[in-house]
Scaffold this motif. Structure first.
Motif, PDB file in Angstrom:
ATOM      1  N   CYS A   1      38.806  38.329  35.309  1.00 48.17           N
ATOM      2  CA  CYS A   1      38.202  39.610  35.675  1.00 48.17           C
ATOM      3  C   CYS A   1      38.613  40.039  37.078  1.00 48.17           C
ATOM      4  CB  CYS A   1      36.682  39.512  35.593  1.00 48.17           C
ATOM      5  SG  CYS A   1      35.994  39.495  33.919  1.00 48.17           S
ATOM      6  N   ARG A   2      38.605  39.100  38.030  1.00 50.24           N
ATOM      7  CA  ARG A   2      38.928  39.491  39.419  1.00 50.24           C
ATOM      8  C   ARG A   2      40.388  39.899  39.538  1.00 50.24           C
ATOM      9  NH1 ARG A   2      42.960  36.844  42.788  1.00 50.24           N
ATOM     10  NH2 ARG A   2      43.300  34.824  41.824  1.00 50.24           N
ATOM     11  N   LEU A   3      41.268  39.294  38.713  1.00 51.51           N
ATOM     12  CA  LEU A   3      42.678  39.671  38.778  1.00 51.51           C
ATOM     13  C   LEU A   3      42.899  41.056  38.178  1.00 51.51           C
ATOM     14  CD1 LEU A   3      44.507  36.300  38.221  1.00 51.51           C
ATOM     15  CD2 LEU A   3      45.158  38.033  39.896  1.00 51.51           C
ATOM     16  N   GLU A   4      42.182  41.395  37.115  1.00 52.19           N
ATOM     17  CA  GLU A   4      42.281  42.755  36.591  1.00 52.19           C
ATOM     18  C   GLU A   4      41.855  43.773  37.648  1.00 52.19           C
ATOM     19  OE1 GLU A   4      41.709  42.697  31.784  1.00 52.19           O
ATOM     20  OE2 GLU A   4      39.906  42.880  33.015  1.00 52.19           O
ATOM     21  N   LYS A   5      40.878  43.389  38.449  1.00 49.99           N
ATOM     22  CA  LYS A   5      40.366  44.290  39.488  1.00 49.99           C
ATOM     23  C   LYS A   5      41.200  44.225  40.766  1.00 49.99           C
ATOM     24  CE  LYS A   5      37.243  47.268  40.795  1.00 49.99           C
ATOM     25  NZ  LYS A   5      37.959  47.722  41.993  1.00 49.99           N
TER      26      LYS A   5
ATOM     27  N   MET B   1      44.310  48.192  38.631  1.00 52.24           N
ATOM     28  CA  MET B   1      44.550  48.824  37.340  1.00 52.24           C
ATOM     29  C   MET B   1      43.262  48.957  36.529  1.00 52.24           C
ATOM     30  SD  MET B   1      48.186  47.129  36.254  1.00 52.24           S
ATOM     31  CE  MET B   1      49.637  47.370  37.283  1.00 52.24           C
ATOM     32  N   TYR B   2      42.287  48.136  36.851  1.00 56.09           N
ATOM     33  CA  TYR B   2      40.994  48.251  36.195  1.00 56.09           C
ATOM     34  C   TYR B   2      40.010  48.908  37.157  1.00 56.09           C
ATOM     35  CZ  TYR B   2      36.641  47.085  33.837  1.00 56.09           C
ATOM     36  OH  TYR B   2      35.424  47.171  33.211  1.00 56.09           O
ATOM     37  N   ASP B   3      39.410  49.991  36.746  1.00 59.11           N
ATOM     38  CA  ASP B   3      38.392  50.703  37.523  1.00 59.11           C
ATOM     39  C   ASP B   3      38.821  50.878  38.989  1.00 59.11           C
ATOM     40  OD1 ASP B   3      35.987  51.962  38.162  1.00 59.11           O
ATOM     41  OD2 ASP B   3      34.948  50.066  38.537  1.00 59.11           O
ATOM     42  N   PRO B   4      39.858  51.648  39.226  1.00 59.13           N
ATOM     43  CA  PRO B   4      40.399  51.755  40.595  1.00 59.13           C
ATOM     44  C   PRO B   4      39.441  52.337  41.619  1.00 59.13           C
ATOM     45  CG  PRO B   4      41.410  53.365  39.107  1.00 59.13           C
ATOM     46  CD  PRO B   4      40.631  52.431  38.248  1.00 59.13           C
TER      47      PRO B   4
ATOM     48  N   GLY C   1      47.988  34.583  39.008  1.00 61.21           N
ATOM     49  CA  GLY C   1      48.126  35.278  37.735  1.00 61.21           C
ATOM     50  C   GLY C   1      47.148  34.726  36.710  1.00 61.21           C
ATOM     51  N   ALA C   2      46.834  35.542  35.732  1.00 62.03           N
ATOM     52  CA  ALA C   2      45.956  35.130  34.625  1.00 62.03           C
ATOM     53  C   ALA C   2      46.103  36.189  33.535  1.00 62.03           C
ATOM     54  CB  ALA C   2      44.502  35.004  35.066  1.00 62.03           C
ATOM     55  N   TYR C   3      45.463  35.925  32.400  1.00 65.42           N
ATOM     56  CA  TYR C   3      45.535  36.895  31.307  1.00 65.42           C
ATOM     57  C   TYR C   3      44.435  37.926  31.481  1.00 65.42           C
ATOM     58  CZ  TYR C   3      47.007  38.670  26.814  1.00 65.42           C
ATOM     59  OH  TYR C   3      47.538  39.466  25.827  1.00 65.42           O
ATOM     60  N   GLY C   4      44.816  39.205  31.407  1.00 70.54           N
ATOM     61  CA  GLY C   4      43.850  40.290  31.526  1.00 70.54           C
ATOM     62  C   GLY C   4      43.377  40.728  30.151  1.00 70.54           C
ATOM     63  N   HIS C   5      42.252  40.204  29.724  1.00 71.53           N
ATOM     64  CA  HIS C   5      41.818  40.438  28.347  1.00 71.53           C
ATOM     65  C   HIS C   5      41.410  41.885  28.105  1.00 71.53           C
ATOM     66  CE1 HIS C   5      41.937  36.157  27.441  1.00 71.53           C
ATOM     67  NE2 HIS C   5      41.350  35.936  28.598  1.00 71.53           N
ATOM     68  N   THR C   6      40.992  42.607  29.127  1.00 76.51           N
ATOM     69  CA  THR C   6      40.680  44.023  28.963  1.00 76.51           C
ATOM     70  C   THR C   6      41.947  44.867  29.017  1.00 76.51           C
ATOM     71  OG1 THR C   6      38.541  43.660  30.019  1.00 76.51           O
ATOM     72  CG2 THR C   6      39.291  45.929  29.833  1.00 76.51           C
TER      73      THR C   6
ATOM     74  N   VAL D   1      33.914  40.421  40.111  1.00 70.49           N
ATOM     75  CA  VAL D   1      34.515  40.669  38.797  1.00 70.49           C
ATOM     76  C   VAL D   1      34.677  42.159  38.528  1.00 70.49           C
ATOM     77  CG1 VAL D   1      33.723  38.509  37.773  1.00 70.49           C
ATOM     78  CG2 VAL D   1      32.236  40.524  37.693  1.00 70.49           C
ATOM     79  N   GLY D   2      34.234  43.009  39.464  1.00 77.11           N
ATOM     80  CA  GLY D   2      34.432  44.439  39.300  1.00 77.11           C
ATOM     81  C   GLY D   2      33.423  45.116  38.402  1.00 77.11           C
ATOM     82  N   GLU D   3      32.253  44.500  38.223  1.00 76.14           N
ATOM     83  CA  GLU D   3      31.211  45.078  37.385  1.00 76.14           C
ATOM     84  C   GLU D   3      29.900  45.149  38.150  1.00 76.14           C
ATOM     85  OE1 GLU D   3      31.800  46.375  34.495  1.00 76.14           O
ATOM     86  OE2 GLU D   3      33.830  45.571  34.182  1.00 76.14           O
ATOM     87  N   LEU D   4      28.985  45.956  37.637  1.00 76.75           N
ATOM     88  CA  LEU D   4      27.615  45.947  38.130  1.00 76.75           C
ATOM     89  C   LEU D   4      27.090  44.521  38.049  1.00 76.75           C
ATOM     90  CD1 LEU D   4      24.980  47.546  38.895  1.00 76.75           C
ATOM     91  CD2 LEU D   4      24.518  47.600  36.424  1.00 76.75           C
ATOM     92  N   GLY D   5      26.448  44.049  39.131  1.00 76.10           N
ATOM     93  CA  GLY D   5      25.924  42.696  39.068  1.00 76.10           C
ATOM     94  C   GLY D   5      25.321  42.235  40.380  1.00 76.10           C
ATOM     95  N   TRP D   6      24.670  41.080  40.306  1.00 74.74           N
ATOM     96  CA  TRP D   6      24.004  40.489  41.456  1.00 74.74           C
ATOM     97  C   TRP D   6      24.274  38.985  41.501  1.00 74.74           C
ATOM     98  CZ3 TRP D   6      22.205  44.784  39.108  1.00 74.74           C
ATOM     99  CH2 TRP D   6      21.675  45.802  39.902  1.00 74.74           C
ATOM    100  N   GLU D   7      24.383  38.458  42.705  1.00 78.54           N
ATOM    101  CA  GLU D   7      24.367  37.010  42.926  1.00 78.54           C
ATOM    102  C   GLU D   7      22.959  36.640  43.364  1.00 78.54           C
ATOM    103  OE1 GLU D   7      28.994  36.840  44.597  1.00 78.54           O
ATOM    104  OE2 GLU D   7      27.308  36.393  45.942  1.00 78.54           O
TER     105      GLU D   7
END
Length: 823
Positions: free
Chosen positions: A680-684, A813-816, A764-769, A639-645
């Motif tokens: 989120c993944r599409l924005e990234k 386009m998000y956090d390149p 495609g999807a909606y990029g809410h950010t 999703v392009g954010e700090l995180g863990w699985e």
């Protein structure tokens, strides 16, 4: 005098319907003269003979459309080639919408047709009446016309293909039943070795040694597959149509589809055939297909058909006075997802399948036979066929109860509204994560992928936890927006237990994985590597992460829907490597904790572990203690954010989730669904296998060259990567962002560059950010084109016939720079 049966053949094809005849024809056309087609009764006697014979071009995806267009072009020349009249003509087709939502669907389909090179035009109500004067247009909401669609005589098309095969040296033998498919071990894997047969009538038996066996057995394909533990999930259903008496002065008409009334109309020789895809179907043959079934009909069920007929006589009033010549009920095969089965079975080398055509066998089989022949000759299909590749089927889908339950729905889905995100309603709940019930109590609304129930979004208190489908913003749009923003701005948690998990164990594990992966696998224990399995053409066969668990053990993590496929690919290429492969999907559940505050939350939930960048950097896995249990924390992000699985043994999974929710309350932790993950993944700009990257898409053109290490020794696809680097790219994947915040993108919308269609969106999807819809898609480029040339053009995306300006970028386009995920 009976025709002798050979004792050896390169390929034995089982089944003399149009799929089997097409496969024989195309193999023979490729120069395979030692091909034998065996038909238990007579050619076309199962389903082909009673098919409606509609030959449309447009399908739901680009490559399915390519196969259908190929079929039409092939059938157009068969009569001249073989002398058998096929009845083929391009009479066109019309689809009429009676609702606003259906009109939106067919307008989107028309845009998709243009992207796929299919001629299409919108019709006004007067235009429609001019093309089909007999039609009552009451309720008209819109219509589209595909002038080049056609129709033909199904039986004669199949017989022409069979004759064309014989003309090139293949044999087609009738009244020969295959009693057993034999197998052997070849290179450490199960492989076909031939078939035993019995002649109908005199009982003569024999054996044909063969390198390939092709299951084109139609309704019998599932049972035939079970004999060798090959999974061919399909179920026969009753399919109804009527044929009128001759109607004087009727004249030639286009095929007419009125999906809102579940009906299609075909004019043929002065008569009208009225067929139906009713909402609730009637499965048939649950106890097996009768041994003597040949050109047979099923008992009439007028009560079942009557609601369709009542609407039809109003829609085409001349039916009120036309006599019914034939009331027909015949069986056809349907699959769990309404896509047919094609390709080599993952369970048995040399065992190919072409079956389960879901009432589109005539329009599909020409292309399917071509594709299968190419696959058998070269070892890979002519282009991406993931939509119908039999490796998409999960083992449980062969369950007979599952098939019967699902088949009641899938026939009707052919003419149902094809809303985005529409979920199957039947045969649900077979695969559930340990978190399922807890998430359900928190408002989870589940979707299904590969049988897995997965939380797609969460209803708020007082909101009905169910989809309300539309082509516009659906009832969960705001819910998913809030979940999306929680991941971006705070912390969210979602369940990914459906991940496929394949353990690779043995002394050659590193060498084996280095052979099939583009990236370097000689990494320290605990390292996570993002990589692809490449084919010899440089196309992407799998998109995975590989985690080194020890000196001799790795875990491959892959999407839920591709686990069977990826296990098959790995097994096929295991060769003499000293490794074992183990499907471990059910052994561990997975919770994804993502967002800027994920580190703080996890530090509170698992205080014995150091979650800092220095101790637990991006791309590493660590064993942790959490709550009262244990887990393995993978620091990666889709999703392009700090995180863990968090990978947790299934027996401890529920406890770990409860603990996270308890601790997370202080952090305003939000439960999120997979719609939010996807937006989120599409924005990234992250790729999705099966949509954005496929076996047909070169890894460099997909923008994934950073994951390929050509400096390491030979691996599958290395030479193709080096050749493309030298020759230059012919197309590139771009990310698109609409300037208008209103429209929605899903997939297959045309991409226009300077007013000309140059491609279509792969997802495609909606990029809410970002504040509007985003999508990914390939556009052509010359090797000499620079980035400035590519991006300086004016781009638009066509949605339901309207064009919307879009920004294009090669970088996310998000956090390149991916600073957020590595923070």
């Amino acid at each position: 005098m009976t025709t002798p049966v050979p004792t050896k053949a390169r390929a034995v094809i089982i089944g003399g319907g149009i799929a089997g005849c097409s496969t024989a024809y195309h193999l023979a056309r490729m120069g395979w003269t030692d091909v034998v087609l065996l038909e238990r009764k007579q050619l076309t006697s199962g389903t082909t003979w009673h098919a409606a014979g509609l030959i449309a071009q447009l399908r739901a995806t680009k490559n399915m459309t390519r196969l259908s267009k190929y079929s039409q072009e092939l059938y157009g020349g068969l009569e001249d080639e073989t002398g058998i009249a096929t009845g083929f003509r391009r009479n066109g087709s019309i689809t009429m919408a009676l609702t606003r939502e259906r009109h939106e669907e067919i307008r989107r389909q028309a845009s998709m047709a243009r992207a796929f090179g299919v001629e299409v035009e919108h019709l006004s109500e007067p235009d429609l009446r001019a093309l089909y004067p007999q039609l009552n247009t009451d309720g008209f909401a819109g219509a589209v016309h595909l002038p080049s669609d056609g129709q033909g005589d199904p039986g004669n098309i199949a017989l022409a293909l069979a004759k064309g095969a014989r003309m090139r040296g293949a044999q087609t033998l009738e009244h020969i039943r295959v009693t057993q498919i034999h197998e052997t071990m070849r290179g450490g894997q199960r492989a076909v070795s031939g078939v035993s047969w019995q002649r109908d009538g005199d009982g003569e038996t024999g054996f044909i040694a063969a390198d390939f066996v092709v299951n084109c057995a139609g309704m019998w394909a599932a049972e035939l597959g079970r004999q060798n533990n090959v999974n061919v999930p399909l179920q026969a259903c009753e399919h109804f149509y009527i044929v009128t008496e001759n109607i004087p002065g009727l004249g030639q008409l286009p095929t007419l589809r009125v999906p809102d009334e579940c009906a299609y109309y075909k004019e043929d020789a002065g008569k009208i055939l009225l067929g139906a895809f009713e909402p609730v179907a009637k499965p048939w043959g649950m106890n097996g297909i009768p041994a003597g079934f040949c050109f047979d009909q099923l008992p009439e069920d007028f009560d079942h058909f009557e609601p369709i007929l009542e609407q039809a006589v109003n829609r085409v009033p001349l039916l009120q006075s036309a006599g019914i010549h034939t009331f027909f009920n015949g069986p056809e095969s349907f699959t769990p997802d309404d896509a047919y089965h094609l390709g080599e079975a993952p369970e048995l080398r040399g065992y190919f399948v072409a079956a389960g055509f879901n009432s589109v066998g005539i329009q599909s089989s020409g292309g399917a036979g071509m594709a299968l022949a190419h696959w058998m000759e070269h070892g890979y299909p002519p282009f991406d066929l993931s939509d119908v590749d039999i490796r998409r089927m999960q083992p449980f889908m062969g369950n007979r109860t599952y098939l019967v339950d699902r088949a009641r729905e899938t026939l009707g889905l052919l003419y149902a509204d094809h809303f985005p995100y529409r979920q199957k309603a039947t045969a649900r709940g077979v695969r559930r994560a340990p978190f399922h019930d807890l998430l359900a109590t928190r408002g989870a609304v589940f979707g299904e992928t590969a049988g897995w129930e997965r939380a797609n979004w969460f209803a708020t208190p007082g909101q009905t936890p169910a989809y309300e489908y539309s082509w516009q913003r659906q009832n969960w749009f705001d819910n998913s927006a809030a979940e999306h923003l929680a991941i971006r701005e705070n912390v969210g948690l979602y369940d990914m237990s459906s991940f496929g998990k394949i353990l690779v164990d043995g002394r050659d594990a590193e060498t084996f994985l280095n052979n099939i992966c583009g990236a370097e696998m000689a990494v320290p224990t605990g390292r996570i590597v993002y990589t692809q399995f490449l084919n010899p053409l440089g196309g992407v066969e799998a998109d995975v992460t590989v985690t080194r668990l020890s000196e001799t053990r790795y875990m491959v993590v892959t999407p839920a829907a591709t686990t069977v496929r990826d296990m098959s690919w790995m097994t096929r290429h295991r060769g003499d490597f000293a490794v074992s492969l183990f499907a471990a999907t059910a052994a561990e559940a997975v919770l994804c904790v993502m967002g800027p505050r994920s580190r703080a939350l996890l530090q509170a939930a698992a205080p014995w572990h150091d979650w800092s960048n220095d101790s637990h950097p991006f791309g590493t896995a660590r064993q942790i203690e959490i709550g009262l249990g244990l887990a393995r924390a993978h620091r990666v992000s889709y999703v392009g954010e700090l995180g863990w699985e968090l990978y947790v043994d299934t027996d401890q999974a529920a406890h770990v989730l409860e603990h996270l929710l308890q601790v997370g309350a202080a952090f305003d932790l939000k439960l999120c669904g997979l719609h939010a993950m996807d937006s989120c993944r599409l924005e990234k700009g992250f790729r999705h296998f099966g949509h954005d990257i496929t076996p047909e898409d070169h890894v460099l053109e997909a923008g994934l060259g950073f994951a390929v290490r050509t400096a390491k020794p030979a691996f599958i696809g290395r030479d193709a990567v080096l050749r493309r680097k030298e020759a230059g790219l012919t197309r590139r994947m771009l990310q698109f962002h609409l300037r208008d915040p209103g429209p929605l993108l899903y997939h297959a919308e045309p991409i226009l560059r300077d007013g000309v269609i140059v491609g279509d969106l792969s997802s495609g999807a909606y990029g809410h950010t970002l504040g509007s819809a985003v999508g990914l898609g390939y556009v052509p480029c010359a090797g000499s084109d620079g980035v400035d040339d590519l991006l300086s053009a004016h781009y638009e995306i066509e949605i339901a016939g309207q064009r919307f300006a879009a920004e294009a970028s090669l970088r996310p386009m998000y956090d390149p720079t991916s600073a957020r995920a590595r923070a």
